[in-house]
Enzyme design. Structure first.
Site, mmCIF file in Angstrom:
data_model
loop_
_atom_site.group_PDB
_atom_site.id
_atom_site.type_symbol
_atom_site.label_atom_id
_atom_site.label_comp_id
_atom_site.label_asym_id
_atom_site.label_seq_id
_atom_site.Cartn_x
_atom_site.Cartn_y
_atom_site.Cartn_z
ATOM 1 N N TYR A 65 -38.089 -40.605 -25.596
ATOM 2 C CA TYR A 65 -39.405 -41.023 -26.084
ATOM 3 C C TYR A 65 -40.277 -41.508 -24.944
ATOM 4 O O TYR A 65 -39.808 -41.703 -23.819
ATOM 5 C CB TYR A 65 -39.273 -42.086 -27.182
ATOM 6 C CG TYR A 65 -38.949 -43.492 -26.715
ATOM 7 C CD1 TYR A 65 -37.712 -43.789 -26.153
ATOM 8 C CD2 TYR A 65 -39.871 -44.525 -26.839
ATOM 9 C CE1 TYR A 65 -37.416 -45.083 -25.733
ATOM 10 C CE2 TYR A 65 -39.579 -45.823 -26.420
ATOM 11 C CZ TYR A 65 -38.343 -46.090 -25.865
ATOM 12 O OH TYR A 65 -38.058 -47.362 -25.454
ATOM 13 N N GLU A 97 -33.049 -55.769 -16.317
ATOM 14 C CA GLU A 97 -34.434 -55.641 -16.807
ATOM 15 C C GLU A 97 -34.507 -56.269 -18.183
ATOM 16 O O GLU A 97 -33.506 -56.729 -18.734
ATOM 17 C CB GLU A 97 -34.854 -54.171 -16.860
ATOM 18 C CG GLU A 97 -33.988 -53.341 -17.792
ATOM 19 C CD GLU A 97 -34.258 -51.840 -17.729
ATOM 20 O OE1 GLU A 97 -35.408 -51.443 -17.498
ATOM 21 O OE2 GLU A 97 -33.298 -51.078 -17.941
ATOM 22 N N LEU A 128 -34.682 -48.628 -16.262
ATOM 23 C CA LEU A 128 -35.728 -47.633 -16.495
ATOM 24 C C LEU A 128 -36.787 -47.804 -15.406
ATOM 25 O O LEU A 128 -37.178 -48.930 -15.084
ATOM 26 C CB LEU A 128 -36.369 -47.868 -17.872
ATOM 27 C CG LEU A 128 -37.387 -46.798 -18.258
ATOM 28 C CD1 LEU A 128 -36.673 -45.504 -18.659
ATOM 29 C CD2 LEU A 128 -38.270 -47.258 -19.396
HETATM 30 N N1 PLP Z 1 -37.414 -51.176 -19.190
HETATM 31 C C1 PLP Z 1 -37.101 -50.821 -20.446
HETATM 32 C C2 PLP Z 1 -35.666 -50.882 -20.883
HETATM 33 C C3 PLP Z 1 -38.108 -50.396 -21.334
HETATM 34 O O1 PLP Z 1 -37.785 -50.032 -22.589
HETATM 35 C C4 PLP Z 1 -39.448 -50.370 -20.887
HETATM 36 C C5 PLP Z 1 -40.519 -49.946 -21.775
HETATM 37 O O2 PLP Z 1 -40.333 -49.704 -22.938
HETATM 38 C C6 PLP Z 1 -39.724 -50.751 -19.573
HETATM 39 C C7 PLP Z 1 -38.682 -51.137 -18.750
HETATM 40 C C8 PLP Z 1 -41.128 -50.727 -19.041
HETATM 41 O O3 PLP Z 1 -41.543 -49.409 -18.781
HETATM 42 P P1 PLP Z 1 -43.069 -48.980 -18.873
HETATM 43 O O4 PLP Z 1 -43.806 -49.851 -17.902
HETATM 44 O O5 PLP Z 1 -43.075 -47.565 -18.474
HETATM 45 O O6 PLP Z 1 -43.509 -49.219 -20.283
#
Ligand code: PLP
Length: 286
Positions: free
Chosen positions: A32, A181, A206
């Site tokens: 997603y 995270e 991520l």
């Molecule tokens: N880490 C995780 C596990 C996430 O689910 C998300 C966003 O949903 C992020 C980091 C932050 O990523 P982004 O800045 O691309 O939304």
């Protein structure tokens, strides 16, 4: 009436169904993306599509339509919903087929679902002015956290634990006591000498799109940055902490496990980066 896009059709959300044997439902066999829309501007759109490409490739999934067509559909769904500020959610799964672990026949088409949610603002004014409390929990996830997979059960449990503890987010911690995270955000601290610290991107977290943009802004401002893991103890002793995501941008963290971070007030570097990120689409907002 809110409209969703499901497998080629714009449908009222109440009728926006996928098949009972969809592999996303059966096996979490899908990926997603979440993109913020601010005053008609899709924030970091290309970077989100690049990450989607990486997630699809990791699952050996093909694009349900060309990347350009997907962008057109997204804009059309936004237009039909009459939303100028909100969040776009996009899920792609390996499609529906009789339940069997192995991949279905190549003729099975991926499922594509897109929804749009109107929001009035990104982050409540109180959260921005006061910062948010977070808790720390063990990271119990698999080892391909770089894939934006719809398999989010550890994060569902973690977020619920946070809510029950009166916190906004839970930061997950590895066996060495290092923060990986947040359940849906990346984690940051600022050291006593003003160095911005966040974990490197590899298979253990991520690669946040917002994280990438904030790092670029920090470089433009000449803010010293160290890309390295930090421990819960270091975070608790830091003068400043924050989290980042497409849905929150940069949001100050002012309590960790009940302990105030620094003075217990949002930090200057956090707020500067937040404003700068918002300003990338013009105008300065709270
Ligand atoms: N880490 C995780 C596990 C996430 O689910 C998300 C966003 O949903 C992020 C980091 C932050 O990523 P982004 O800045 O691309 O939304």
């Amino acid at each position: 009436m809110a409209l969703a896009f499901v497998n080629g059709r714009y449908l009222p959300q109440a009728q926006a169904w996928v098949h009972a044997e969809d592999r996303g439902f059966q096996f979490a066999d899908g990926v997603y993306e979440v993109v913020a829309l601010l005053d008609g501007h899709l924030m970091d759109f290309d970077a989100h599509m690049d990450r989607l490409a990486r997630s699809l490739e990791a699952l050996r999934l093909s694009w349900p339509m060309s990347r350009a067509a997907l962008a057109l559909v997204m804009r059309e769904l936004i237009r039909r919903n009459g939303v100028t500020t909100g969040l776009i959610y996009l899920q792609i799964t390996r499609g529906s087929a009789p339940r069997d672990f192995k991949f279905p026949a190549p003729s099975v088409r991926p499922t594509l679902v897109m929804t749009v949610r109107r929001v009035t603002r990104f982050g409540s004014p109180t959260h921005i002015a006061e910062g948010v409390p977070i808790i720390t929990i063990p990271d119990i996830r698999w080892l391909r956290r770089d894939i934006k997979s719809v398999s989010l059960l550890p994060q569902v449990l973690g977020k619920q634990q946070a809510v029950e503890a009166g916190a906004f987010e839970a930061w997950m911690v590895d066996a060495d006591g290092l923060v990986t995270e947040g359940c849906s955000s990346n984690a940051w601290i600022v050291s006593a000498d003003g160095v911005l610290i966040t974990r490197p991107t590899n298979h253990l977290i991520l690669s946040g799109v917002t994280r990438g943009s904030l790092l670029q802004l920090a470089a433009e401002f000449g803010i010293a940055t160290e890309i390295r893991p930090f421990s819960v103890a270091e975070a608790k002793a830091a003068p400043e902490a924050f989290l980042s995501s497409a849905t929150t941008f940069a949001l100050p963290v002012t309590r960790i496990d009940g302990q105030p971070v620094g003075t217990g007030r949002p930090g200057a570097i956090t707020l500067r980066l937040r404003q700068a990120y918002l300003a990338t689409v013009g105008g300065v907002r709270s």
